[in-house]
Each structure stands twice: as structure tokens, then as C-alpha cells.
Scaffold this motif. Structure first.
Motif, PDB file in Angstrom:
ATOM      1  N   LEU A   1       0.817  -1.218   0.000  1.00 14.00           N
ATOM      2  CA  LEU A   1       0.000   0.000   0.000  1.00 14.00           C
ATOM      3  C   LEU A   1       0.849   1.265   0.000  1.00 14.00           C
TER       4      LEU A   1
ATOM      5  N   VAL B   1       1.226   1.876  -3.567  1.00 11.73           N
ATOM      6  CA  VAL B   1      -0.029   2.423  -4.103  1.00 11.73           C
ATOM      7  C   VAL B   1      -0.118   3.917  -3.822  1.00 11.73           C
ATOM      8  N   ARG B   2       0.183   4.313  -2.591  1.00  7.66           N
ATOM      9  CA  ARG B   2       0.139   5.732  -2.235  1.00  7.66           C
ATOM     10  C   ARG B   2       1.151   6.532  -3.044  1.00  7.66           C
TER      11      ARG B   2
ATOM     12  N   ALA C   1      -7.608   1.090  -2.241  1.00  7.36           N
ATOM     13  CA  ALA C   1      -6.727   2.187  -1.848  1.00  7.36           C
ATOM     14  C   ALA C   1      -6.357   3.058  -3.044  1.00  7.36           C
TER      15      ALA C   1
ATOM     16  N   GLY D   1      -5.789  -3.385  -2.509  1.00 10.46           N
ATOM     17  CA  GLY D   1      -4.891  -2.547  -3.315  1.00 10.46           C
ATOM     18  C   GLY D   1      -5.668  -1.640  -4.243  1.00 10.46           C
TER      19      GLY D   1
ATOM     20  N   ASP E   1       1.782  -5.510   3.789  1.00 13.02           N
ATOM     21  CA  ASP E   1       1.072  -4.960   4.943  1.00 13.02           C
ATOM     22  C   ASP E   1       0.421  -6.037   5.808  1.00 13.02           C
TER      23      ASP E   1
ATOM     24  N   VAL F   1      -7.050  -0.253   5.297  1.00  4.97           N
ATOM     25  CA  VAL F   1      -6.131   0.599   4.538  1.00  4.97           C
ATOM     26  C   VAL F   1      -5.604   1.707   5.438  1.00  4.97           C
TER      27      VAL F   1
END
Length: 308
Positions: A75, A78-79, A126, A123, A111, A299
Motif C-alpha cells: 500500500l 499504491v500511495r 486504496a 490494493g 502490509d 487501509v
């Protein structure tokens, strides 16, 4: 008349991000959108494979093609990918939540989530929620979340979403695919209630020949599964055909938020895109809301752990 990629309207000026765009359905979706004028961001776990896909697609692309290294099982990645999109483009018209894993032995994401639920659902949850601000206000902006026929066999085990008590790889896969369509419907409801310009749709490819099947067989080491896939192989359609439902959801003027598309033949296994039924569990407002709230919590906890 069957809908094909030739039916895709001009996509000039539009930006599309596709997860898992280096192979299979994602690659074919990228090929179609790029050839119709969209700037396509190939969001791939492996930059090398993403660059190989970009090189393959470049000769027929009518606009830009970029590779974004993004791992849905991480994650933080992803961010970071969402921040990159903000900095690089500041806008987004199409998001195709296409990537996925299927049927591996039990593994965990970075995570600590069960890999299939964490990658296929969390995923994308998020990523979508992080990118929605870039889509708001864009004309006909759409989020398309790719599920599969496994949704019809899935159950959201809220008391054991991470399969900690018992792990069945196909039950976990079906749960993640049910989560995909459940998320797509809840997202549409929330967008509509907020008066958003963004629409959320779902699609499934039927039986499409991609790298998921051989990867699943290889990870299981099962001779029975290997034989079963060889026997079933004539039933599989090409990845290009399998990508049509998600391309229809992403581009057809008549496609609407909250709708779900899949193949129109053989009970949804093959054929051109048409509107198809949704797993009954995904139609339950309480289940949809509960999944959203749990996903938001998980998340958020991962983000807090990263910051600590």
C-alpha cells in the motif's frame, strides 16, 4: 452487431491508468485505448515488464504511453503511485482496476493481508480512493473494476477475511472477486449520492486465456489442475476478446454507472460484451457498506503503521 474495439469512441485528450497492463487483459486494454488516442499509464508491479509492454504498444499508440511501477500488494507503493499521478498529470479520466492474482498458496502482502484479498481488492480500493480527486470534474470519468465469474461462488467471510483460520486458495480468490464487484457497486452509490461526475462500473472477462492460469497451476504444483486446464483450453477465448467487457464499460457511451458487463455467450464464458448479472451478495446494501467500512479501516491502519 457485435461490439469490438473498432466501436471505441475517440479517446484523444483522455488519460487512462490500467493496473496489470504488461500482459493479458491489461495489455489488450492498453493497446485498444492507446490506438484510439488515449494517453495510457501502464501501472505494473515490474518496471522491466512494463517497459517491455510499452515497447510493444508504442508503434500503434496515437498518444503517450508511460510506465508507473506500482505494486498493489504494497500500500505504500499504491500511495506513491497516486502521488506520482498527481504530480505528473494532475488529472485522470479512466481507471481500469484490472490486475490480480489467482489461486496461490497462502501468502501475505507487505502490509500483512492475505495476498488475494489484499491485492485484488484492498490494493484497488486504496488506489481508487486516492485517485478519485484527480477524476472529479472530468467529463465522463469512469472507474472500471475487473471481477470474474468466481464472484458467483464467493462469500465475504467478515469474521476471517484474511483466511487466518482456514485457507482455501479458491475460496479466497472467489472472495476477492466478490469484493471487487461489491466495491464497484458501493462506489457507484456513494459517487451518485455525492453528485460526482465519476461513474463506477464492473466487468468480467469470462474464460480468457491470460497468464493467470499457468501461474496458478505452477504455484499449486497440481497435476490434476494442469490436466484440467489443458482439457479446458479449447473453451478459453483470447485475452483480446476477454478485454472487451472492460473496454465497453470504460468507453461505450451507453454504459452506465452501477452496471456489470461480461461475455454474451455460453453462460458468460465467451463472446462479445453485454450486461450480465451481479452476484446476489453484492446487491445487499448492508454487505456493501460493511465491506467499504472494513476496507477503509484496514487501509487506514496500514498507512498509520507505515507512518509510525
Amino acid at each position: 452487431m457485435t461490439w469490438t474495439t473498432a466501436s471505441i469512441p475517440d479517446q484523444s485528450g483522455r488519460i487512462a491508468l490500467i493496473t496489470g497492463a504488461n500482459s493479458g487483459l491489461g495489455l489488450e486494454s492498453a493497446r485498444a485505448l492507446a490506438s484510439h488516442g488515449a494517453t495510457v499509464v501502464l501501472a505494473c508491479r515490474s518496471r522491466r515488464r512494463g517497459e517491455e509492454a510499452r515497447a510493444e504498444l508504442l508503434p500503434a499508440a496515437a498518444a503517450g504511453l508511460e510506465v508507473l511501477e506500482l505494486d498493489l500488494a504494497d500500500l505504500a507503493s499504491v500511495r506513491a503511485g497516486a502521488r506520482w499521478m498527481q504530480e505528473q498529470y494532475g488529472r485522470l479520466d479512466l481507471l481500469l482496476n484490472n490486475a490480480g492474482v489467482m489461486g496461490p498458496p497462502r501468502q501475505l502482502t507487505r502490509d500483512g493481508f492475505e495476498l488475494q484479498f489484499g491485492t485484488n481488492h484492498l490494493g484497488h480500493f486504496a488506489l481508487t480512493t486516492a485517485l478519485l480527486p484527480l477524476m472529479e470534474g472530468r467529463a465522463d470519468a469512469r472507474v472500471v473494476t475487473v471481477t470474474s465469474g468466481a464472484q458467483y461462488f464467493g462469500k465475504l467471510a467478515f469474521d476471517d477475511l484474511q483466511s487466518e483460520r482456514r485457507y482455501d486458495r479458491w475460496a479466497a480468490y472467489s472472495q476477492s472477486k466478490l469484493a471487487n464487484v461489491t466495491f464497484a457497486l458501493e462506489l457507484q452509490q456513494r459517487l451518485a449520492a455525492a453528485g460526482s461526475t465519476v461513474s463506477s462500473l464492473a466487468a468480467h472477462p469470462g474464460l480468457a486465456r491470460t497468464n493467470l492460469q499457468p501461474a496458478s497451476v505452477a504455484s499449486s504444483g497440481s497435476r490434476f489442475e494442469s490436466l484440467a486446464y489443458r482439457l479446458m483450453d479449447p473453451l478459453f477465448q483470447s485475452a483480446a476478446m476477454g478485454a472487451l467487457p472492460q473496454l465497453y464499460a470504460a468507453t461505450a457511451p451507453e454504459a452506465r454507472g452501477g452496471e456489470h458487463y461480461g461475455p454474451d455467450q455460453w453462460g458468460g464464458m465467451r463472446g462479445g460484451p453485454t450486461q450480465v448479472r451481479i452476484a446476489p451478495a453484492a446487491l445487499d446494501p448492508q454487505i456493501r457498506q460493511r465491506l467499504w467500512e472494513v476496507s477503509e479501516q484496514l487501509v487506514g491502519q496500514a498507512a498509520q503503521a507505515e507512518a509510525a
